[in-house]
Design an enzyme around this catalytic site. Structure first.
Site, PDB file in Angstrom:
ATOM      1  N   GLY A 196       0.629  -1.231  -0.005  1.00 48.40           N
ATOM      2  CA  GLY A 196       0.103  -0.051  -0.102  1.00 48.40           C
ATOM      3  C   GLY A 196       0.702   1.281   0.128  1.00 48.40           C
ATOM      4  O   GLY A 196       1.802   1.179  -0.473  1.00 48.40           O
ATOM      5  N   ASP A 221      -5.713  -7.646  -6.513  1.00 52.73           N
ATOM      6  CA  ASP A 221      -5.175  -7.487  -5.206  1.00 52.73           C
ATOM      7  C   ASP A 221      -4.355  -6.554  -5.054  1.00 52.73           C
ATOM      8  O   ASP A 221      -3.035  -6.785  -5.539  1.00 52.73           O
ATOM      9  CB  ASP A 221      -5.086  -8.813  -4.490  1.00 52.73           C
ATOM     10  N   LEU A 222      -4.372  -5.436  -4.372  1.00 50.42           N
ATOM     11  CA  LEU A 222      -3.194  -4.272  -4.244  1.00 50.42           C
ATOM     12  C   LEU A 222      -1.985  -4.987  -3.744  1.00 50.42           C
ATOM     13  O   LEU A 222      -1.774  -5.672  -2.626  1.00 50.42           O
ATOM     14  CB  LEU A 222      -3.626  -3.326  -3.585  1.00 50.42           C
ATOM     15  N   ASP A 223      -0.875  -4.900  -4.473  1.00 47.49           N
ATOM     16  CA  ASP A 223       0.466  -5.363  -4.320  1.00 47.49           C
ATOM     17  C   ASP A 223       0.640  -6.768  -3.915  1.00 47.49           C
ATOM     18  O   ASP A 223       1.494  -7.114  -2.802  1.00 47.49           O
ATOM     19  CB  ASP A 223       1.087  -4.342  -3.101  1.00 47.49           C
ATOM     20  N   GLU A 224      -0.210  -7.734  -4.352  1.00 48.08           N
ATOM     21  CA  GLU A 224      -0.233  -8.920  -4.068  1.00 48.08           C
ATOM     22  C   GLU A 224      -0.076  -9.942  -5.290  1.00 48.08           C
ATOM     23  O   GLU A 224      -0.322 -10.968  -5.168  1.00 48.08           O
ATOM     24  CB  GLU A 224      -1.538  -9.336  -3.243  1.00 48.08           C
TER      25      GLU A 224
END
Length: 279
Positions: A196, A221-224
């Site tokens: 994030g 999925d953020l940064d995943e």
């Protein structure tokens, strides 16, 4: 000529593939393979000497390999040797500058078609390298409108990959769905730690002794998304958050460059949000 294969694992795959190559009188220069036992998944990258009639051999080879492999096999014979990319940027220049220099000296294994920025600060450096720069501001408009404007520009260039070279906007699932597995991001932390916003501030407040950067494919999925490359450097209590950010820029540039080299050289396989990387 490069051949990349992903399929369910079974006994005799390497022998079967080698047999097809031998029948076509193709000499193997290098062969890398990996089996994920937990997933029962087979991955292979093989380089052979390019035959004189490469175009004729390519279709025949793909067809013959398909007949000796499991039904779910994904086979690519001689993927494009030079990928086409569009860069998305905000204000930070370090990753963009590195890519532009590599592109200028033809060491990127890709061709930069254009740069899109939600601010115009980086327009001048792009013009110095004779590259189109498109300013698409996010201010005063909805995310849907903003992303639609970007999509319209990207579609004109039809790139193989989008590279987020410090593009500091969160992309919607609808946008990402247009280029599944084809958007590469550089995140300024050693994921999964400090995902994030403001990861250097998060790292400073946590008192970490290592900071890093992560290049990954973008998913919903953020940064995943699947991780391609990572790197870390040590830090001490004497560094401020701003000091960490300055130090981290060197890692971000290095990690993104490495990730792009691996992807453009067809050394990265993705399966179930993980990667197999033949360095």
């Amino acid at each position: 000529m490069i051949i990349v294969i992903q399929c369910i694992d079974q006994v005799g795959l390497v022998a079967a593939i080698s047999g097809v190559l031998a029948q076509q009188q193709l000499n193997i220069i290098s062969l890398r393979e990996h089996v994920d036992k937990a997933e029962n998944r087979f991955f292979l990258r093989v380089q052979v000497e390019a035959p004189a009639n490469a175009d004729a051999v390519q279709d025949m080879l793909q067809a013959e390999l398909t007949t000796v492999l499991p039904v779910d096999a994904v086979v690519m014979v001689n993927p494009l040797p030079e990928k086409r990319i569009v860069l998305l940027v905000t204000k930070e220049y370090h990753c963009l500058g590195d890519i532009l220099i590599r592109n200028y000296f033809k060491s990127l294994k890709a061709s930069v078609l254009a740069v899109i920025g939600n601010y115009d600060q980086l327009q001048d450096i792009c013009h110095r390298f004779d590259l189109p720069f498109h300013h698409v501001s996010h201010e005063g408009k909805s995310k849907d409108v903003f992303e639609s404007e970007i999509r319209n520009i990207v579609d004109r260039y039809a790139p193989d990959y989008l590279v987020l070279a410090k593009f500091m906007r969160i992309l919607s699932p609808a946008f990402v769905a247009n280029w599944p597995g084809r958007i590469i991001n550089i995140h300024h932390s050693f994921l999964p730690a400090f995902a994030g916003a403001n990861p250097y501030r998060q790292a400073f407040e946590r008192g970490v002794k290592l900071i890093g950067a992560t290049a990954h494919f973008v998913t919903n999925d953020l940064d995943e998304g699947p991780i391609i490359a990572q790197q870390i450097i040590p830090v001490t209590h004497s560094l401020t958050a701003a000091d960490m950010m300055r130090a981290g820029k060197e890692i971000e540039t290095s990690v993104l460059a490495k990730a792009l080299r691996l992807v453009f050289d067809d050394r990265v396989f993705v399966y179930n949000n993980k990667t197999v990387v033949f360095e």
